[in-house]
Design a protein around this motif. Structure first.
Motif, PDB file in Angstrom:
ATOM      1  N   LYS A  58       7.542  -5.004   9.035  1.00 45.58           N
ATOM      2  CA  LYS A  58       7.768  -6.126   8.127  1.00 45.58           C
ATOM      3  C   LYS A  58       6.966  -7.353   8.566  1.00 45.58           C
ATOM      4  O   LYS A  58       6.424  -8.076   7.734  1.00 45.58           O
ATOM      5  N   ALA A  59       6.892  -7.583   9.882  1.00 43.12           N
ATOM      6  CA  ALA A  59       6.111  -8.717  10.380  1.00 43.12           C
ATOM      7  C   ALA A  59       4.638  -8.537  10.045  1.00 43.12           C
ATOM      8  O   ALA A  59       3.964  -9.489   9.641  1.00 43.12           O
ATOM      9  N   LYS A  60       4.144  -7.323  10.170  1.00 46.80           N
ATOM     10  CA  LYS A  60       2.738  -7.055   9.860  1.00 46.80           C
ATOM     11  C   LYS A  60       2.464  -7.244   8.366  1.00 46.80           C
ATOM     12  O   LYS A  60       1.444  -7.821   7.985  1.00 46.80           O
ATOM     13  N   GLU A  61       3.399  -6.773   7.510  1.00 47.33           N
ATOM     14  CA  GLU A  61       3.236  -6.944   6.066  1.00 47.33           C
ATOM     15  C   GLU A  61       3.241  -8.424   5.681  1.00 47.33           C
ATOM     16  O   GLU A  61       2.426  -8.859   4.875  1.00 47.33           O
ATOM     17  N   ARG A  62       4.154  -9.178   6.242  1.00 42.77           N
ATOM     18  CA  ARG A  62       4.245 -10.599   5.897  1.00 42.77           C
ATOM     19  C   ARG A  62       3.043 -11.371   6.398  1.00 42.77           C
ATOM     20  O   ARG A  62       2.578 -12.304   5.752  1.00 42.77           O
ATOM     21  N   LYS A  63       2.527 -10.994   7.574  1.00 39.80           N
ATOM     22  CA  LYS A  63       1.340 -11.674   8.093  1.00 39.80           C
ATOM     23  C   LYS A  63       0.139 -11.360   7.208  1.00 39.80           C
ATOM     24  O   LYS A  63      -0.658 -12.243   6.907  1.00 39.80           O
TER      25      LYS A  63
END
Length: 69
Positions: A58-63
């Motif tokens: 999720k952190a990678k997608e949001r970044k």
């Protein structure tokens, strides 16, 4: 709940730390005790890394989403 990618990574790293602590407890418990280990501890060892992976993704997608804007 709208969390930043940095916060999601911190949550994932914390969960990995908790998983390592539980794993260490499982090893010491089975080493020093003749009793069987509770079944729910083994379930924790499976579910916590899955949750950490979810937070990292999720952190990678949001970044990636914030970089495109």
């Amino acid at each position: 709940m709208n969390l930043t990618p940095r916060t999601l990574k911190i949550i994932g790293i914390t969960i990995i730390g908790i998983t390592c602590a539980v794993f260490g407890f499982i090893i010491t418990y089975t080493w020093r005790s003749e009793n069987k280990i509770p079944e729910w501890l083994l379930l924790i060892q499976i579910l916590l890394p899955l949750m950490a992976t979810f937070f990292f993704r999720k952190a990678k997608e949001r970044k990636a989403g914030s970089d495109e804007k």
